[in-house]
Design an enzyme around this catalytic site. Structure first.
Site, mmCIF file in Angstrom:
data_model
loop_
_atom_site.group_PDB
_atom_site.id
_atom_site.type_symbol
_atom_site.label_atom_id
_atom_site.label_comp_id
_atom_site.label_asym_id
_atom_site.label_seq_id
_atom_site.Cartn_x
_atom_site.Cartn_y
_atom_site.Cartn_z
ATOM 1 N N LEU A 12 -38.608 -11.015 -30.218
ATOM 2 C CA LEU A 12 -37.633 -10.696 -31.262
ATOM 3 C C LEU A 12 -37.563 -9.179 -31.435
ATOM 4 C CD1 LEU A 12 -38.724 -13.243 -34.045
ATOM 5 C CD2 LEU A 12 -36.765 -13.489 -32.504
ATOM 6 N N HIS A 13 -36.333 -8.640 -31.461
ATOM 7 C CA HIS A 13 -36.207 -7.209 -31.749
ATOM 8 C C HIS A 13 -34.869 -6.829 -32.359
ATOM 9 C CE1 HIS A 13 -33.974 -7.300 -27.951
ATOM 10 N NE2 HIS A 13 -33.484 -6.134 -28.273
ATOM 11 N N ARG A 14 -33.908 -7.742 -32.420
ATOM 12 C CA ARG A 14 -32.592 -7.402 -32.956
ATOM 13 C C ARG A 14 -32.657 -7.172 -34.464
ATOM 14 N NH1 ARG A 14 -29.157 -6.491 -28.820
ATOM 15 N NH2 ARG A 14 -29.654 -7.819 -27.047
#
Length: 373
Positions: free
Chosen positions: A208-210
Site C-alpha cells: 500500500l502506498h497511494r
C-alpha cells in the site's frame, strides 16, 4: 545513433534493464547505436535504487543527477535544471523515458525544449484519475512525445483519441515482463520466508502506498483491520513503502499474523509474489507481474491504468471501500478466482522490438563484425 536513457525511480529500473541488454546485443552485431544512461536520483534508498542496478545487471549510470528529495515541485525543478546541463554537455539524437514517474515528465520537457526527440516506453496508459501524480506525468509526457512504445491495444486507442498518428504509435508489449521472465529463475527467498515459516500458497502479500489509502490514519487502520479480518489464518506479508511507514507508526498497527518488512529487492519481492495465495495492492506494476505469474490480485483503487490486467489477467479492481474486501476474499478462499491469461506481446521480446524500431527510425547502419581467431 546516440540515445540517452532515463531512470529515476524503482519501476523504471525493471523497464530499462532489457532495453539496455537489447542495445548491447545490437552493438555486438555491428550496429552503430550507443546510449548514455542517466539516473536522476529520484529514488535514493538502496533497496529502491542501487540493488535494482546490481540484481538486474544494469551497468553503472554514466551520470547520477542526485535530484531526490523535496516536494513534487522541488524535485521536478531539480531534475529539469540538472538534466538540462547533462544534455547540453552530452547531446544526443533522442532521449528514451519509461513509465510515469516525475523523472519521465521532467526529462521529456527538457529534451523537447532543447529540440531533441523523445520516445516514451509504456506510453498511452490512462487511469482517468487526474488526482494521481502519475496521471499528470503521463498526460504531460505524451502531449510532447514523438514516438510512443505501447504495452496494449487499449493504450494505442487512448493515444489515437488524443490525436497521435499510427506512424507514431508502436505496439511492442511490456518491458516489465521481459525483466520478469528473464529473472524468474533467479528469484531468491527474503529473510521473512524462514523467519515467518512461510509455505507456498499459504500467505498473502500486501503493498500500500497511494495517498487515498495511506495518508489518513483512520482510513489506513480501518483498511488493514479489514484485510486481517478476512485473510482467515494466513500470514500477511507487508513490505512497507517509506510513505506508508510514517502513518503506520502513528496508528501502532500490531497483529500476530501481520509481518511488516522493509522494502524488498526485486528478486526477493517477486519470490514472495510468485508463491503467494494472493496479492492485495494499490500498485499498477504489480498487477502486471501477478497476471503473468497467474497469482490472484486485488487492487484497492477505483481506477486502473492497466485494464488489461483485469480484462485478460488475474487482477480485480475492488475500489477503496474496505467493505469490498470480504466478498473478494470469499471468492479467493472458495477457489472461484479467475485463472486469467497473458496479454498480447507480453512474451519477453519487447525490448528487442523497441531496439529494432529505433534502428529503423534512425536508419542505423550495421558494420561488419570482425572476428579475430
Amino acid at each position: 545513433m546516440k540515445l540517452t536513457i532515463i531512470a529515476g525511480a524503482r519501476p523504471n529500473f525493471m523497464k530499462i534493464a532489457p532495453i539496455i541488454a537489447a542495445i548491447e546485443e545490437k552493438k555486438r552485431e555491428g550496429y552503430r547505436i550507443s546510449y548514455r544512461l542517466v539516473h536522476t536520483g529520484q529514488h535514493y534508498d538502496k533497496n529502491m535504487s542501487d540493488s535494482f542496478f546490481e540484481q538486474l545487471g544494469i551497468p553503472a549510470p554514466h551520470a547520477n543527477l542526485s535530484a531526490g528529495g523535496g516536494s513534487q515541485a522541488e524535485q521536478t525543478a531539480s531534475i529539469m535544471v540538472r538534466f538540462e546541463q547533462e544534455l547540453i554537455e552530452n547531446p544526443c539524437d533522442m532521449i528514451l523515458v519509461v513509465g510515469d514517474v516525475t523523472s519521465t515528465m521532467a526529462c521529456a520537457i527538457v529534451a523537447k525544449k532543447l529540440k531533441i526527440k523523445v520516445a516514451h516506453v509504456e506510453a498511452g496508459i490512462r487511469s482517468g484519475d487526474i488526482t494521481m501524480p502519475e496521471e499528470i506525468n503521463r498526460l504531460v509526457t505524451d502531449s510532447i512525445t514523438d514516438y510512443f512504445f505501447t504495452t496494449s491495444v487499449i493504450a494505442n486507442t487512448n493515444l489515437q483519441k488524443e490525436g497521435k498518428t499510427n506512424e507514431q504509435i508502436i505496439f511492442v508489449g511490456n518491458t516489465m515482463i521481459d525483466t520478469l521472465l528473464q529473472q524468474r529463475a533467479r528469484f531468491i527467498a527474503p529473510p521473512i520466508w524462514e523467519a515467518a515459516k512461510l509455505q507456498p500458497k499459504e500467505y498473502i502479500v500486501m503493498t500500500l502506498h497511494r495517498p487515498a489509502n495511506v495518508d489518513e490514519e483512520a482510513n489506513l487502520a480501518l483498511l488493514i483491520g479489514e484485510i486481517m479480518r478476512n485473510t482467515r489464518d494466513l500470514p500477511v506479508i507487508f513490505p512497507v513503502h517509506p510513505r506508508t511507514a510514517k502513518n503506520l507508526e502513528k496508528i501502532a498497527v500490531d497483529h500476530p499474523r501481520l509481518f511488516l518488512v522493509p522494502p524488498l529487492s526485486y528478486l526477493e519481492f517477486n519470490y514472495l509474489v510468485e508463491r503467494a495465495k494472493a496479492v492485495v495492492t494499490d500498485s499498477g506494476g504489480i498487477t502486471e507481474e501477478t497476471t503473468v505469474m497467474g497469482v490472484p490480485c486485488m487492487t484497492l483503487r477505483d481506477t486502473t491504468e492497466r485494464p488489461e490486467t483485469c480484462i485478460t489477467g488475474t487482477n480485480e479492481l475492488l475500489g477503496t471501500d474496505p467493505a469490498a474486501l470480504a466478498p473478494a476474499m470469499d471468492k479467493l478462499f472458495s477457489g472461484q478466482w479467475k485463472k486469467g491469461a497473458i496479454p498480447a506481446l507480453w512474451d519477453g521480446n519487447t525490448a528487442k522490438r523497441i531496439t529494432q524500431k529505433l534502428i529503423e527510425l534512425f536508419a542505423v547502419k550495421q558494420e561488419p563484425v570482425v572476428v579475430y581467431e
